[in-house]
Design an enzyme around this catalytic site. Structure first.
Site, PDB file in Angstrom:
ATOM      1  CB  CYS A   1      43.781  39.491  37.244  1.00 64.97           C
ATOM      2  SG  CYS A   1      43.434  41.030  36.367  1.00 64.97           S
TER       3      CYS A   1
ATOM      4  CG  ASN B   1      39.308  43.513  33.862  1.00 55.11           C
ATOM      5  OD1 ASN B   1      38.270  44.024  33.481  1.00 55.11           O
ATOM      6  ND2 ASN B   1      39.967  42.665  33.111  1.00 55.11           N
TER       7      ASN B   1
ATOM      8  CB  CYS C   1      48.219  43.872  34.808  1.00 55.74           C
ATOM      9  SG  CYS C   1      48.569  45.545  35.407  1.00 55.74           S
ATOM     10  NE  ARG C   2      47.606  39.552  38.000  1.00 60.64           N
ATOM     11  CZ  ARG C   2      47.356  39.232  39.250  1.00 60.64           C
ATOM     12  NH1 ARG C   2      47.862  38.123  39.761  1.00 60.64           N
ATOM     13  NH2 ARG C   2      46.595  40.008  39.994  1.00 60.64           N
ATOM     14  CB  SER C   3      42.108  39.244  33.598  1.00 59.13           C
ATOM     15  OG  SER C   3      41.723  40.531  33.990  1.00 59.13           O
TER      16      SER C   3
ATOM     17  CG  ASP D   1      49.837  42.052  40.958  1.00 58.33           C
ATOM     18  OD1 ASP D   1      50.032  42.761  39.945  1.00 58.33           O
ATOM     19  OD2 ASP D   1      49.169  42.417  41.932  1.00 58.33           O
TER      20      ASP D   1
HETATM   21  P1  4NP Z   1      45.985  42.927  37.702  1.00 50.66           P
HETATM   22  O1  4NP Z   1      47.110  43.858  38.379  1.00 50.66           O
HETATM   23  O2  4NP Z   1      45.242  42.294  38.851  1.00 50.66           O
HETATM   24  O3  4NP Z   1      46.799  41.967  36.932  1.00 50.66           O
HETATM   25  O4  4NP Z   1      45.133  43.844  36.860  1.00 50.66           O
HETATM   26  C1  4NP Z   1      46.857  44.797  39.383  1.00 50.66           C
HETATM   27  C2  4NP Z   1      46.360  46.023  39.038  1.00 50.66           C
HETATM   28  C3  4NP Z   1      46.148  46.966  40.030  1.00 50.66           C
HETATM   29  C4  4NP Z   1      46.418  46.645  41.342  1.00 50.66           C
HETATM   30  C5  4NP Z   1      46.914  45.392  41.676  1.00 50.66           C
HETATM   31  C6  4NP Z   1      47.130  44.463  40.685  1.00 50.66           C
HETATM   32  N1  4NP Z   1      46.233  47.608  42.360  1.00 50.66           N
HETATM   33  O5  4NP Z   1      46.551  47.311  43.527  1.00 50.66           O
HETATM   34  O6  4NP Z   1      45.736  48.701  42.077  1.00 50.66           O
END
Ligand code: 4NP
Length: 161
Positions: A10, A13, A15-17, A128
């Site tokens: 993602c 790294n 939340c989703r992944s 997201d």
């Molecule tokens: P992820 O979520 O890509 O699923 O880990 C996010 C985590 C942090 C951010 C964006 C999405 N951020 O903008 O910091």
């Protein structure tokens, strides 16, 4: 025994992944085939490098009996040599991975995670959840569970496990 190496990717790294990694690891353990897989996750961005998964993701997974672990890291070009399957959470990350890929065989390892799930429209994304409410994390969990179940079925089929 041949090992199939899978990396979920993602943006951050956190939340989703990590959710997809934890869900897939859980399904692989339940199926009794953990020796046949190496499972990891990474982000296309380095903002959160070294951090554990977001506590909202950890809570959503824990409420379904799935443990999330690991520390955030950025996906590197060298990772294409290590992994057989690189599953992107959304189109932006899919595109970033395909641009990073050193050659055509590496590019071909990159797919959208939801494209594994025939009940999703082609091109569907794992949304997201970072800036939204807690229900977004439950939705991510459900999407990962559906797609990772199909991924395991596909890999057991093609690899004869
Ligand atoms: P992820 O979520 O890509 O699923 O880990 C996010 C985590 C942090 C951010 C964006 C999405 N951020 O903008 O910091």
């Amino acid at each position: 025994m041949a090992v199939t190496r899978v990396c979920f990717v993602c943006l951050g790294n956190i939340c989703r992944s990590p959710t997809a990694e934890g869900v897939f690891r859980h399904l692989v353990d339940e199926a009794g085939v953990s020796a046949a897989f190496e499972i990891d996750s990474a982000g296309t961005a380095a903002y959160h490098e070294g951090e554990p998964p977001d506590r909202r993701s950890t809570a959503a997974a824990a409420s379904r009996g799935v443990h999330l672990g690991g520390r955030a890291r950025q996906f590197r070009r060298e990772d294409f040599a290590r992994f057989d399957h690189v599953l992107a959470m959304d189109q932006q990350n899919r595109d970033a991975l395909q641009q990073l890929a050193p050659d055509a065989p590496s590019r071909a390892k990159v797919r959208l995670l939801r494209d594994l799930d025939p009940s999703s429209e082609p091109g569907s994304e794992v949304p997201d959840p970072y800036y939204g409410g807690p229900q977004g994390f439950d939705i991510v969990f459900d999407i990962c569970m559906a797609a990772c179940g199909r991924l395991l079925a596909e890999l057991q089929d093609t690899d004869g496990r």
